[in-house]
Design a protein around this motif. Structure first.
Motif, PDB file in Angstrom:
ATOM      1  N   UNK A  10       0.901  -1.310   0.053  1.00 22.27           N
ATOM      2  CA  UNK A  10      -0.135   0.156  -0.106  1.00 22.27           C
ATOM      3  C   UNK A  10       0.944   1.331  -0.170  1.00 22.27           C
ATOM      4  N   UNK A  11       1.921   1.283   0.736  1.00 23.51           N
ATOM      5  CA  UNK A  11       2.836   2.308   0.622  1.00 23.51           C
ATOM      6  C   UNK A  11       3.456   2.848  -0.632  1.00 23.51           C
ATOM      7  N   UNK A  12       3.678   1.678  -1.262  1.00 19.35           N
ATOM      8  CA  UNK A  12       4.323   2.002  -2.725  1.00 19.35           C
ATOM      9  C   UNK A  12       3.240   2.593  -3.622  1.00 19.35           C
ATOM     10  N   UNK A  13       1.798   1.960  -3.440  1.00 23.31           N
ATOM     11  CA  UNK A  13       1.057   2.582  -4.367  1.00 23.31           C
ATOM     12  C   UNK A  13       0.776   4.107  -4.260  1.00 23.31           C
ATOM     13  N   UNK A  14       1.165   4.536  -3.005  1.00 26.08           N
ATOM     14  CA  UNK A  14       1.031   6.027  -2.913  1.00 26.08           C
ATOM     15  C   UNK A  14       1.875   6.889  -3.426  1.00 26.08           C
ATOM     16  N   UNK A  15       2.908   6.237  -3.724  1.00 23.06           N
ATOM     17  CA  UNK A  15       4.255   7.038  -4.163  1.00 23.06           C
ATOM     18  C   UNK A  15       4.129   7.278  -5.973  1.00 23.06           C
ATOM     19  N   UNK A  16       5.001   8.196  -6.386  1.00 20.00           N
ATOM     20  CA  UNK A  16       5.085   8.311  -7.725  1.00 20.00           C
ATOM     21  C   UNK A  16       6.054   7.138  -8.409  1.00 20.00           C
ATOM     22  N   UNK A  17       5.840   7.168  -9.565  1.00 17.35           N
ATOM     23  CA  UNK A  17       6.873   6.104  -9.967  1.00 17.35           C
ATOM     24  C   UNK A  17       8.191   6.375  -9.981  1.00 17.35           C
ATOM     25  N   UNK A  18       8.450   7.781 -10.332  1.00 16.68           N
ATOM     26  CA  UNK A  18       9.772   8.065 -10.188  1.00 16.68           C
ATOM     27  C   UNK A  18      10.512   7.701  -8.700  1.00 16.68           C
ATOM     28  N   UNK A  19       9.574   8.140  -7.734  1.00 15.33           N
ATOM     29  CA  UNK A  19      10.188   7.915  -6.245  1.00 15.33           C
ATOM     30  C   UNK A  19      10.310   6.370  -6.004  1.00 15.33           C
ATOM     31  N   UNK A  20       9.532   5.696  -6.409  1.00 16.68           N
ATOM     32  CA  UNK A  20       9.438   4.066  -6.505  1.00 16.68           C
ATOM     33  C   UNK A  20      10.964   3.697  -7.057  1.00 16.68           C
ATOM     34  N   UNK A  21      11.203   4.430  -8.278  1.00 18.34           N
ATOM     35  CA  UNK A  21      12.565   4.011  -8.828  1.00 18.34           C
ATOM     36  C   UNK A  21      13.448   4.387  -7.820  1.00 18.34           C
ATOM     37  N   UNK A  22      13.564   5.664  -7.244  1.00 20.13           N
ATOM     38  CA  UNK A  22      14.781   6.013  -6.381  1.00 20.13           C
ATOM     39  C   UNK A  22      14.847   4.886  -5.321  1.00 20.13           C
ATOM     40  N   UNK A  23      13.821   4.799  -4.737  1.00 17.25           N
ATOM     41  CA  UNK A  23      13.804   3.895  -3.559  1.00 17.25           C
ATOM     42  C   UNK A  23      14.342   2.458  -4.139  1.00 17.25           C
ATOM     43  N   UNK A  24      13.915   1.991  -5.046  1.00 18.79           N
ATOM     44  CA  UNK A  24      14.660   0.534  -5.432  1.00 18.79           C
ATOM     45  C   UNK A  24      15.837   0.675  -5.671  1.00 18.79           C
ATOM     46  N   UNK A  25      16.465   1.991  -6.546  1.00 18.61           N
ATOM     47  CA  UNK A  25      17.864   1.947  -6.747  1.00 18.61           C
ATOM     48  C   UNK A  25      18.822   2.031  -5.499  1.00 18.61           C
ATOM     49  N   UNK A  26      18.042   2.711  -4.276  1.00 17.69           N
ATOM     50  CA  UNK A  26      18.987   2.710  -3.093  1.00 17.69           C
ATOM     51  C   UNK A  26      19.247   1.321  -2.687  1.00 17.69           C
ATOM     52  N   UNK A  27      18.090   0.381  -2.617  1.00 14.18           N
ATOM     53  CA  UNK A  27      18.555  -0.780  -2.175  1.00 14.18           C
ATOM     54  C   UNK A  27      19.391  -1.666  -3.391  1.00 14.18           C
ATOM     55  N   UNK A  28      19.094  -1.501  -4.363  1.00 15.82           N
ATOM     56  CA  UNK A  28      19.959  -2.119  -5.511  1.00 15.82           C
ATOM     57  C   UNK A  28      21.392  -1.627  -5.491  1.00 15.82           C
ATOM     58  N   UNK A  29      21.750  -0.662  -4.769  1.00 17.33           N
ATOM     59  CA  UNK A  29      23.109  -0.278  -4.662  1.00 17.33           C
ATOM     60  C   UNK A  29      23.789  -1.269  -3.661  1.00 17.33           C
ATOM     61  N   UNK A  30      23.297  -1.547  -2.369  1.00 16.79           N
ATOM     62  CA  UNK A  30      23.799  -2.467  -1.813  1.00 16.79           C
ATOM     63  C   UNK A  30      24.099  -3.846  -2.254  1.00 16.79           C
ATOM     64  N   UNK A  31      22.841  -3.996  -3.074  1.00 18.11           N
ATOM     65  CA  UNK A  31      22.950  -5.340  -3.655  1.00 18.11           C
ATOM     66  C   UNK A  31      24.270  -5.582  -4.665  1.00 18.11           C
TER      67      UNK A  31
END
Length: 532
Positions: free
Chosen positions: A413-434
């Motif tokens: 539900x939290x992601x559904x409230x985000x914009x697509x661009x913000x979702x991409x930025x958050x994913x990229x933060x986690x992908x950085x550690x990966x």
């Protein structure tokens, strides 16, 4: 929140600029270290006089690169050129061209390794062919793995090595390469024969498949079902500009070989990691750059060596496995591999077969454990390989666990409230550690365990927080540049809007990525000494 989520252009330009500056800065550190330590005592065996035009010494630490493009370049070119010429002479025998390839392959193996070696290879082929006639899948698999194990433990290795005649300097590499890939090809044949409902393939088809010279010693592996269809295809009409593309591919590989040789005069990325006393005095940036460029080089080497072979096979109207995906483009364990041929083999016969749709935690765990078990046997069990397999197996399963977690409430539900661009930025933060997990897990196999420990300590402990934050930010810029490239490619491939993607997670959704490409990370051929 799919892959087509766009960011503002100025933001992408900023990420690209910062990434270029970081790459240049890291390369400058390595260049400075290489120039100031070229005459170190520990470098004398691997840093030798290079091209006269540069007046500098050259890094020659990589045996495989030296073997392919220096020491035994003439032998390899002669064998591959002979294959092309022989195939061209008999190209009118369209229906029997695979038989022609087999005859030349047998002749080339005989002249280089002797009849006793061919006898050894044929004995393994006959054994696995006989087992395949029973059409019991698990029996074929167990027999193949036991046969492969005979090349990994004494006294079986020494006994079989005695079948090689002469004192040809390259025979040790050719012995293990030819035998290892032969077993994998015979297993593919046996497993495909088990799946065939009407009758059996004859043994001649196995010999045609195994003794195709471009793939025989060094791979890549093409599964039998694909080779059988392509080698027996009657329509040999080429697509428009196909020959032009093949020629261009060959020229690109030649250009890359020259560029790498030139860079070896200025950046000793292979020799420096072997000197632990020197490494302890290097800056954090130099160490991080060495770790990254070491992986990039190993990808370039694999892409070029397999690319040369693939160019020859494309002339034979085959569609070989594609080159490995660049390490720079990898931020998900589910897409990590260096040898797509071995990777496809493992996925087809182990990972996908046991893992199903890869959405069940228990099935995924069983599939990855079995896949990495086969991979350990392929590479040769040792401490480094076991550690590497454990971490990569954990990373692959962790992706699924996190994907399951973030598909639950309240994260969905939290992601559904985000914009697509913000979702991409958050994913990229986690992908950085990966991304850095992938790098650290694999430099221990490509370099050494001590080097991996030192880089990890500098990046996460001694360099914290300044080095850690800067490196992670630059990696975040890299991830966003990769995602932008993927977004544009997705728009080209499918201009229609994509459905919403699953919730963000620490490593990107396993179900949303080609998960079947993970297990064969860093697998090239059994002659690789770095990962054995």
């Amino acid at each position: 929140m799919g892959i087509k989520a766009a960011l503002p252009k100025y933001e992408i330009y900023f990420y690209s600029t910062m990434l270029c500056l970081a790459m240049f800065w890291a390369a400058s550190w390595i260049f400075e270290v290489s120039s100031s330590n070229a005459n170190r005592r520990n470098f004398k065996t691997t840093v030798k006089p290079g091209w006269f035009y540069f007046g500098r010494k050259m890094d020659t630490a990589d045996f495989e690169w030296k073997m392919w493009f220096s020491t035994f370049r003439a032998h390899i070119l002669f064998a591959l050129s002979g294959h092309i010429l022989f195939a061209k002479i008999y190209d009118k025998w369209d229906q029997h061209r695979s038989l022609v390839y087999m005859v030349y392959g047998l002749f080339a193996v005989w002249t280089s390794m002797g009849w006793t070696y061919i006898t050894l290879i044929l004995s393994h082929c006959i054994l696995l062919y006989s087992i395949s006639l029973v059409k019991i899948r698990w029996l074929c698999f167990v027999t193949g793995l036991c046969t492969l194990a005979t090349f990994k433990c004494e006294p079986f290795v020494s006994w079989q090595a005695g079948f090689v005649e002469g004192d040809f300097e390259l025979r040790h590499v050719l012995f293990y390469g030819g035998c290892g890939f032969t077993i994998m090809r015979c297993m593919s044949f046996a497993l495909e024969n088990c799946e065939r409902k009407d009758g059996n393939y004859n043994i001649l088809e196995l010999l045609k498949y195994n003794f195709y010279l471009p793939f025989f010693y060094f791979g890549p592996i093409m599964t039998f079902d694909k080779f059988y269809v392509q080698a027996n295809k009657s329509d040999l009409m080429r697509k428009e500009q196909e020959m032009w593309n093949i020629s261009l591919q060959g020229l690109i590989h030649l250009g890359v070989i020259i560029v790498v040789d030139v860079l070896f005069h200025f950046m000793y990325i292979l020799t420096i990691p072997t000197d632990m006393r020197l490494l302890k005095h290097l800056s954090d940036w130099a160490l991080v750059g060495l770790a990254y460029f070491s992986l990039v080089y190993d990808w370039v080497k694999a892409a070029v060596m397999f690319g040369v072979i693939n160019t020859v096979s494309r002339l034979d109207h085959l569609d070989p496995p594609k080159p490995p995906k660049c390490i720079t483009m990898l931020y998900v364990f589910a897409e990590t591999h260096f040898d797509r041929g071995i990777n496809d083999w493992l996925c087809k016969y182990v990972y996908d077969y046991l893992g199903g749709k890869h959405d069940n935690v228990v099935e995924e765990l069983v599939a990855t454990l079995c896949t990495f078990g086969v991979t350990i046997l392929w590479l040769g069990p040792c401490e480094v390989v076991l550690i590497w397999a454990f971490f990569n197996c954990f990373g692959l399963n962790f992706e699924l666990w996190v994907a399951k977690l973030f598909s639950m409430e309240p994260f969905a539900s939290i992601e559904m409230t985000m914009t697509e661009a913000m979702s991409r930025r958050i994913r990229a933060i986690f992908n950085t550690f990966n991304f850095w997990s992938i790098v650290l897990y694999n430099i221990l196999a490509l370099n050494s365990l001590d080097f991996a420990k030192l880089v990890t300590k500098r990046l996460l402990l001694k360099g914290f927080p300044i080095t850690t934050i800067i490196v992670m930010f630059m990696t975040y810029c890299l991830i966003q540049v990769i995602k932008e490239r993927e977004r544009r490619q997705a728009l080209i491939d499918d201009p229609d809007p994509l459905p919403p993607a699953p919730p963000p997670n620490a490593t990107c959704s396993l179900a949303g990525a080609p998960a079947a490409t993970a297990p064969a990370q860093a697998v090239a051929d059994p002659s690789k000494e770095k990962a054995e």
